[in-house]
Design a protein around this motif. Structure first.
Motif, PDB file in Angstrom:
ATOM      1  N   THR A 146      37.905 -30.503   0.526  1.00 15.19           N
ATOM      2  CA  THR A 146      36.732 -30.456   0.727  1.00 15.19           C
ATOM      3  C   THR A 146      35.103 -30.720   2.405  1.00 15.19           C
ATOM      4  O   THR A 146      34.572 -30.519   2.553  1.00 15.19           O
ATOM      5  N   LYS A 150      32.403 -27.767   3.947  1.00 12.13           N
ATOM      6  CA  LYS A 150      31.480 -28.948   3.403  1.00 12.13           C
ATOM      7  C   LYS A 150      30.560 -28.492   4.419  1.00 12.13           C
ATOM      8  O   LYS A 150      29.544 -28.473   4.663  1.00 12.13           O
ATOM      9  N   LYS A 153      29.488 -24.540   4.637  1.00 12.69           N
ATOM     10  CA  LYS A 153      28.609 -24.441   4.027  1.00 12.69           C
ATOM     11  C   LYS A 153      27.333 -24.540   4.395  1.00 12.69           C
ATOM     12  O   LYS A 153      26.312 -23.478   4.604  1.00 12.69           O
ATOM     13  N   GLN A 154      27.624 -25.777   5.197  1.00 10.18           N
ATOM     14  CA  GLN A 154      26.016 -26.247   5.811  1.00 10.18           C
ATOM     15  C   GLN A 154      26.175 -24.682   7.325  1.00 10.18           C
ATOM     16  O   GLN A 154      25.591 -24.929   8.012  1.00 10.18           O
ATOM     17  N   ASP A 157      24.952 -21.580   5.601  1.00  8.80           N
ATOM     18  CA  ASP A 157      23.714 -21.914   4.642  1.00  8.80           C
ATOM     19  C   ASP A 157      24.318 -21.206   3.234  1.00  8.80           C
ATOM     20  O   ASP A 157      23.599 -20.766   2.322  1.00  8.80           O
ATOM     21  N   LEU A 158      24.810 -21.469   2.989  1.00  7.81           N
ATOM     22  CA  LEU A 158      25.217 -21.084   1.343  1.00  7.81           C
ATOM     23  C   LEU A 158      25.769 -23.027   0.189  1.00  7.81           C
ATOM     24  O   LEU A 158      25.919 -23.377   0.711  1.00  7.81           O
ATOM     25  N   SER A 159      25.846 -22.012  -0.843  1.00 10.95           N
ATOM     26  CA  SER A 159      25.846 -23.316  -2.107  1.00 10.95           C
ATOM     27  C   SER A 159      27.412 -22.843  -2.867  1.00 10.95           C
ATOM     28  O   SER A 159      27.476 -21.331  -2.387  1.00 10.95           O
ATOM     29  N   ASP A 160      27.210 -23.662  -3.413  1.00 10.39           N
ATOM     30  CA  ASP A 160      28.495 -23.317  -4.579  1.00 10.39           C
ATOM     31  C   ASP A 160      28.344 -22.041  -5.382  1.00 10.39           C
ATOM     32  O   ASP A 160      29.389 -20.961  -5.741  1.00 10.39           O
ATOM     33  N   ALA A 161      27.127 -21.601  -5.635  1.00  9.17           N
ATOM     34  CA  ALA A 161      26.443 -20.670  -6.735  1.00  9.17           C
ATOM     35  C   ALA A 161      27.279 -19.345  -5.504  1.00  9.17           C
ATOM     36  O   ALA A 161      26.807 -17.992  -6.170  1.00  9.17           O
ATOM     37  N   ASN A 162      26.847 -19.277  -4.185  1.00 11.38           N
ATOM     38  CA  ASN A 162      27.558 -17.940  -3.616  1.00 11.38           C
ATOM     39  C   ASN A 162      28.718 -17.552  -3.285  1.00 11.38           C
ATOM     40  O   ASN A 162      28.862 -16.590  -4.162  1.00 11.38           O
ATOM     41  N   GLU A 164      30.704 -17.849  -6.819  1.00  8.78           N
ATOM     42  CA  GLU A 164      30.685 -17.706  -8.002  1.00  8.78           C
ATOM     43  C   GLU A 164      30.028 -16.165  -8.311  1.00  8.78           C
ATOM     44  O   GLU A 164      31.175 -15.467  -8.355  1.00  8.78           O
ATOM     45  N   GLN A 165      29.230 -16.571  -7.046  1.00  9.92           N
ATOM     46  CA  GLN A 165      28.136 -14.809  -7.708  1.00  9.92           C
ATOM     47  C   GLN A 165      28.936 -14.079  -6.923  1.00  9.92           C
ATOM     48  O   GLN A 165      29.130 -12.224  -7.391  1.00  9.92           O
TER      49      GLN A 165
END
Length: 201
Positions: A146, A150, A153-154, A157-162, A164-165
Motif C-alpha cells: 500500500t 500510494k 500514484k502521487q 498523478d494516478l487513481s485506482d480508476a486508471n 482499472e481502465q
C-alpha cells in the motif's frame, strides 16, 4: 471441429456449471483452468442464456492465467486463491490406490469412503488455521504494498480508476487483434538503441 462436437466433449463441465447456477443462483464464479476455451463452448451450448441471465462468470486460476496468455491474466480473478481444490483432492486420494489395487469392489468403495471421510475431518480441523494464515497473508501484502502504490500514484498523478481502465483497454486491444502484428526488425533495433542510450547516459 464443429461446435456440437466441442460441447459433447465438455458435457460434464457444462452439467457442473448448470448445477452450480441452480444451487447458488445469480452472480457466481466458476474457476476452470481452461476458462478461455470453455467460455467459447458456453456460447454454443444450451445453457448460454442461463449463464448470461444469472450473470455467471468463469475465471482461471493464477498459474494457468500466466501460463497461457495475457488475456487470461487481465480477466477477473480471486486474488490469492489458487483454485486448485480438485488437484489437492486427487493428489490426496492417490495414496489409496496401492491399498485397493487388488481389492474387491466392496473394499474398494470402503477405502475410498474412509479416505474422503478422513479428508473432511482433517480439513475441518485445519480450517481455522487455514483462514488465519490466509488473513495474515493478505494483511502482509496490503501493509507491504500500500505505501509503495500510494507513493507511485502521487508521483504519477494516478487513481485506482486508471489501473482499472488500463486493464480494460489492454484486454479490448488484445481481443480485437485477429493476428499477431508482423515482425518488424526496425522496431527491435529502435528499442536496442534506446536501451544503449539509457546505459550510456
Amino acid at each position: 471441429m464443429s461446435s456440437i462436437r466441442l460441447v459433447s466433449f465438455a458435457k460434464y463441465a457444462l452439467a457442473i456449471a448448470n448445477k452450480l447456477i441452480d444451487v447458488y443462483g445469480a452472480n457466481g464464479l466458476t474457476g476452470y483452468d481452461i476458462r478461455c476455451s470453455f467460455s467459447k463452448t458456453i456460447t454454443v451450448s444450451s445453457i448460454n442464456d442461463k449463464v448470461k441471465h444469472t450473470n455467471h462468470h468463469f475465471i482461471v486460476n493464477a498459474f494457468h492465467g500466466h501460463a497461457h496468455n495475457r488475456c487470461c491474466q487481465l480477466s477477473k480473478g480471486l486474488g490469492i486463491e489458487d483454485l486448485e481444490t480438485c488437484e489437492h483432492v486427487f493428489v490426496g486420494s492417490n495414496t489409496v490406490a496401492p491399498l485397493i489395487r487388488h481389492a474387491s469392489h466392496f473394499y474398494w468403495l470402503q477405502f475410498i469412503d474412509l479416505q474422503f471421510d478422513q479428508w473432511d475431518q482433517d480439513c475441518y480441523e485445519e480450517l481455522s488455521q487455514f483462514l488465519y494464515n490466509n488473513y495474515h497473508q493478505v494483511l502482509h501484502v496490503i501493509n507491504k504494498l500500500t505505501p509503495t502504490i500510494k507513493e507511485l500514484k502521487q508521483q504519477l498523478d494516478l487513481s485506482d480508476a486508471n489501473f482499472e481502465q488500463w486493464n480494460i483497454k489492454e484486454l479490448q486491444y488484445l481481443e480485437a487483434l485477429a493476428t499477431e502484428p508482423e515482425y518488424d526488425p526496425k522496431r527491435l533495433t529502435y528499442v536496442k538503441v534506446l536501451q544503449s542510450l539509457a546505459k550510456a547516459e
